[in-house]
Design a protein around this motif. Structure first.
Motif, PDB file in Angstrom:
ATOM      1  N   LEU A   1       2.281  12.927  -4.175  1.00 10.42           N
ATOM      2  CA  LEU A   1       3.044  11.946  -3.392  1.00 10.42           C
ATOM      3  C   LEU A   1       2.168  11.357  -2.283  1.00 10.42           C
ATOM      4  CD1 LEU A   1       6.491  13.804  -3.133  1.00 10.42           C
ATOM      5  CD2 LEU A   1       5.947  11.838  -4.560  1.00 10.42           C
ATOM      6  N   MET A   2       1.425  12.226  -1.633  1.00 12.95           N
ATOM      7  CA  MET A   2       0.604  11.751  -0.514  1.00 12.95           C
ATOM      8  C   MET A   2      -0.515  10.829  -1.000  1.00 12.95           C
ATOM      9  SD  MET A   2       0.591  14.808   2.285  1.00 12.95           S
ATOM     10  CE  MET A   2       0.097  16.127   1.234  1.00 12.95           C
ATOM     11  N   LYS A   3      -1.051  11.143  -2.213  1.00 13.57           N
ATOM     12  CA  LYS A   3      -2.091  10.281  -2.787  1.00 13.57           C
ATOM     13  C   LYS A   3      -1.598   8.839  -2.936  1.00 13.57           C
ATOM     14  CE  LYS A   3      -3.481  12.288  -6.617  1.00 13.57           C
ATOM     15  NZ  LYS A   3      -3.990  13.056  -7.690  1.00 13.57           N
ATOM     16  N   ARG A   4      -0.297   8.730  -3.219  1.00 14.03           N
ATOM     17  CA  ARG A   4       0.281   7.400  -3.461  1.00 14.03           C
ATOM     18  C   ARG A   4       0.820   6.751  -2.187  1.00 14.03           C
ATOM     19  NH1 ARG A   4       0.832  10.585  -7.715  1.00 14.03           N
ATOM     20  NH2 ARG A   4       1.192   9.836  -9.839  1.00 14.03           N
ATOM     21  N   ASN A   5       0.620   7.406  -1.040  1.00 19.32           N
ATOM     22  CA  ASN A   5       1.248   6.927   0.223  1.00 19.32           C
ATOM     23  C   ASN A   5       2.752   6.803   0.057  1.00 19.32           C
ATOM     24  OD1 ASN A   5      -1.062   6.810   1.726  1.00 19.32           O
ATOM     25  ND2 ASN A   5      -1.461   4.668   1.196  1.00 19.32           N
ATOM     26  N   ALA A   6       3.325   7.806  -0.560  1.00 17.79           N
ATOM     27  CA  ALA A   6       4.773   7.765  -0.790  1.00 17.79           C
ATOM     28  C   ALA A   6       5.525   8.020   0.518  1.00 17.79           C
ATOM     29  CB  ALA A   6       5.162   8.810  -1.818  1.00 17.79           C
ATOM     30  N   ILE A   7       6.631   7.310   0.680  1.00 14.25           N
ATOM     31  CA  ILE A   7       7.561   7.564   1.793  1.00 14.25           C
ATOM     32  C   ILE A   7       8.855   8.054   1.157  1.00 14.25           C
ATOM     33  CG2 ILE A   7       8.845   6.566   3.720  1.00 14.25           C
ATOM     34  CD1 ILE A   7       6.652   4.357   3.829  1.00 14.25           C
ATOM     35  N   ILE A   8       9.227   9.297   1.465  1.00 10.07           N
ATOM     36  CA  ILE A   8      10.432   9.874   0.842  1.00 10.07           C
ATOM     37  C   ILE A   8      11.681   9.374   1.548  1.00 10.07           C
ATOM     38  CG2 ILE A   8      11.728  12.020   0.499  1.00 10.07           C
ATOM     39  CD1 ILE A   8       9.118  13.414   0.079  1.00 10.07           C
ATOM     40  N   ILE A   9      12.645   8.953   0.741  1.00 10.31           N
ATOM     41  CA  ILE A   9      13.963   8.600   1.286  1.00 10.31           C
ATOM     42  C   ILE A   9      14.905   9.755   0.958  1.00 10.31           C
ATOM     43  CG2 ILE A   9      15.799   6.857   1.376  1.00 10.31           C
ATOM     44  CD1 ILE A   9      12.951   5.738   1.936  1.00 10.31           C
ATOM     45  N   PRO A  10      15.370  10.482   1.985  1.00  9.49           N
ATOM     46  CA  PRO A  10      16.265  11.613   1.710  1.00  9.49           C
ATOM     47  C   PRO A  10      17.682  11.120   1.416  1.00  9.49           C
ATOM     48  CG  PRO A  10      15.944  11.370   4.065  1.00  9.49           C
ATOM     49  CD  PRO A  10      15.109  10.298   3.419  1.00  9.49           C
TER      50      PRO A  10
ATOM     51  N   ASP B   1       0.826  -1.211   0.000  1.00  4.90           N
ATOM     52  CA  ASP B   1       0.000   0.000   0.000  1.00  4.90           C
ATOM     53  C   ASP B   1       0.861   1.262   0.000  1.00  4.90           C
ATOM     54  OD1 ASP B   1      -2.306  -1.414   0.024  1.00  4.90           O
ATOM     55  OD2 ASP B   1      -2.594  -1.322   2.201  1.00  4.90           O
ATOM     56  N   PHE B   2       2.162   1.105   0.048  1.00  6.73           N
ATOM     57  CA  PHE B   2       3.067   2.257   0.152  1.00  6.73           C
ATOM     58  C   PHE B   2       4.012   2.277  -1.045  1.00  6.73           C
ATOM     59  CE2 PHE B   2       1.613   1.129   4.292  1.00  6.73           C
ATOM     60  CZ  PHE B   2       1.485   2.315   4.994  1.00  6.73           C
ATOM     61  N   VAL B   3       4.591   3.455  -1.264  1.00  4.97           N
ATOM     62  CA  VAL B   3       5.545   3.599  -2.374  1.00  4.97           C
ATOM     63  C   VAL B   3       6.818   4.244  -1.827  1.00  4.97           C
ATOM     64  CG1 VAL B   3       5.994   4.834  -4.532  1.00  4.97           C
ATOM     65  CG2 VAL B   3       3.740   3.854  -4.121  1.00  4.97           C
ATOM     66  N   ILE B   4       7.947   3.651  -2.143  1.00  2.00           N
ATOM     67  CA  ILE B   4       9.230   4.250  -1.769  1.00  2.00           C
ATOM     68  C   ILE B   4       9.577   5.310  -2.822  1.00  2.00           C
ATOM     69  CG2 ILE B   4      11.731   3.797  -1.565  1.00  2.00           C
ATOM     70  CD1 ILE B   4      10.336   2.419   0.700  1.00  2.00           C
ATOM     71  N   ALA B   5       9.786   6.556  -2.378  1.00  5.98           N
ATOM     72  CA  ALA B   5      10.015   7.649  -3.341  1.00  5.98           C
ATOM     73  C   ALA B   5      11.330   8.354  -3.035  1.00  5.98           C
ATOM     74  CB  ALA B   5       8.870   8.661  -3.242  1.00  5.98           C
ATOM     75  N   THR B   6      11.997   8.792  -4.083  1.00  6.44           N
ATOM     76  CA  THR B   6      13.202   9.582  -3.858  1.00  6.44           C
ATOM     77  C   THR B   6      13.446  10.527  -5.025  1.00  6.44           C
ATOM     78  OG1 THR B   6      15.460   9.455  -2.971  1.00  6.44           O
ATOM     79  CG2 THR B   6      14.967   8.008  -4.827  1.00  6.44           C
ATOM     80  N   MET B   7      14.441  11.383  -4.842  1.00  2.00           N
ATOM     81  CA  MET B   7      14.788  12.353  -5.879  1.00  2.00           C
ATOM     82  C   MET B   7      15.836  11.726  -6.799  1.00  2.00           C
ATOM     83  SD  MET B   7      16.793  15.895  -5.138  1.00  2.00           S
ATOM     84  CE  MET B   7      15.544  17.123  -4.887  1.00  2.00           C
TER      85      MET B   7
END
Ligand code: ATP
Length: 350
Positions: free
Chosen positions: A79-88, A16-22
């Motif tokens: 990002l929030m719609k996708r339940n993204a978790i940002i990795i800095p 249900d979550f997405v790992i997101a980064t730049m």
């Protein structure tokens, strides 16, 4: 401060979550790590910089922005719609700035408060001193210089323009030529030895500190000066610069490992007295090891460092511990996955 993102606490399903980064720095590794752990991922790229993420096929979704200033409300909503978790990572903090990162509402892996301790030289030193680490002496004023020192100008990004001098006269001469206007600098004792960057991972879930890998940096022109004769170096009047070009893996003398673990333990312990959840996840101690095997720490990075990039397939150390190729990127995804499954996600978000 109340969390404004809608954490889907109810879900214990990592899917249900997405790992997101730049898209920069160590994103390839972070994205692949998420995939390897069976999680979805996405990368936010500046237009024109997306090619590696397409070419290596590691991203489930690529979101393009024109400029990093476009990291705005609308993007956060996506990002929030996708339940993204940002990795800095290093570029993330450098491009967006601490203040903007503090205000972000999207789920964020790591402790935001620790960024203040890491980015302010005085606070950073206080943290490292309390951790009983050996640090380079700092010279309050140029007149005090009585041995080789490295002068770090605040504006000298990525080590470019640092210089080494050994007297007040030399200091003022170089300053006048190169930084006549700049007054924001630090003068540190120059430590003669080999650089060693230690990549740690601390898990608040397992309460364990791991050493994932080690590297040294490949820097221009610090790593090229030795390629010409000493007298040519003098004739060419070269100033050393430390602009990073890449990273080289290191396996450390095994008898140093116990001390390296203890250093990491102390940094984590002290961090818990500095701010809320303290330091957790990946971090790096940047050190110089002298001929007497003293380990002198000149900086801490409180997040994944690019020196972990040679270890996408794991390091000799992670090979000892894990039965799958474990990069730091993958270790992050595994931590998040385990935290979600255990209903403890909040413990790894800042
Ligand atoms: P980061 O990207 O981690 O913020 P940076 O690129 O701004 O780092 P530093 O990590 O501060 O720069 O250092 C750049 C280079 O200078 C490194 O190669 C390091 O070995 C060298 N260096 C830094 N401090 C010292 C010191 N006190 N003595 C000797 N060498 C040093």
């Amino acid at each position: 401060m109340a969390k404004s993102y809608p954490i889907p606490q109810a879900s214990n399903n990592p899917k249900d979550f997405v790992i997101a980064t730049m898209g920069s720095h160590s994103a390839l590794q972070i994205l692949k790590g998420a995939r390897d752990e069976g999680m979805r991922n996405l990368v936010i790229c500046k237009k024109g910089k997306e090619r590696p993420y397409k070419s290596y096929g590691v991203a489930d979704e690529i979101i393009l922005v024109d400029e990093w200033t476009d990291w705005n409300e609308a993007l956060e909503e996506e990002l929030m719609k996708r339940n993204a978790i940002i990795i800095p990572h290093g570029s993330f903090i450098a491009y967006l700035g601490h203040e903007r990162v503090q205000k972000m509402r999207t789920m964020y892996y790591g402790t935001k408060e620790i960024l203040e301790w890491e980015s302010d030289r005085r606070l950073e030193r206080e943290w490292l001193e309390k951790s009983q680490l050996m640090l380079p002496r700092v010279f309050e004023k140029p007149e005090d210089i009585d041995k080789p020192v490295i002068v770090k100008f605040h504006g000298a990004g990525g080590g470019f323009g640092y210089f080494v001098v050994k007297s007040p006269e030399q200091f003022y001469e170089v300053k006048r030529k190169k930084y006549p206007e700049e007054e924001d600098f630090v003068i540190q004792e120059y430590i003669l030895g080999v650089p060693l960057y230690i990549h740690y991972f601390y898990s608040p879930i397992t309460k364990e500190l791991e050493i994932m890998s080690l590297d040294k940096r490949y820097e221009s022109n610090a790593d090229s000066i030795g390629r010409i004769r000493a007298e040519d170096q003098l004739a060419a009047n070269i100033y050393t610069s430390y602009t990073i070009v890449g990273n080289i893996p290191i396996v450390v003398r095994e008898s140093l490992l116990p001390e390296l673990f203890e250093m990491g333990d102390r940094v984590v312990e002290v961090s818990k007295t500095l701010c809320g959840k303290g330091l957790f996840g990946p971090f790096c101690l940047e050190t110089i090891v002298t001929r007497k095997l003293q380990i002198v720490v000149f900086e801490i990075s409180a997040r994944i460092v690019a020196g972990t990039n040679p270890f996408i397939e794991g390091s000799p150390y992670t090979q000892l511990k894990y039965d799958v190729p474990m990069s730091t990127g993958r270790r992050i995804a595994r931590e998040i996955k385990q935290a979600i499954a255990a209903g403890r996600l909040d413990e790894v978000l800042g």
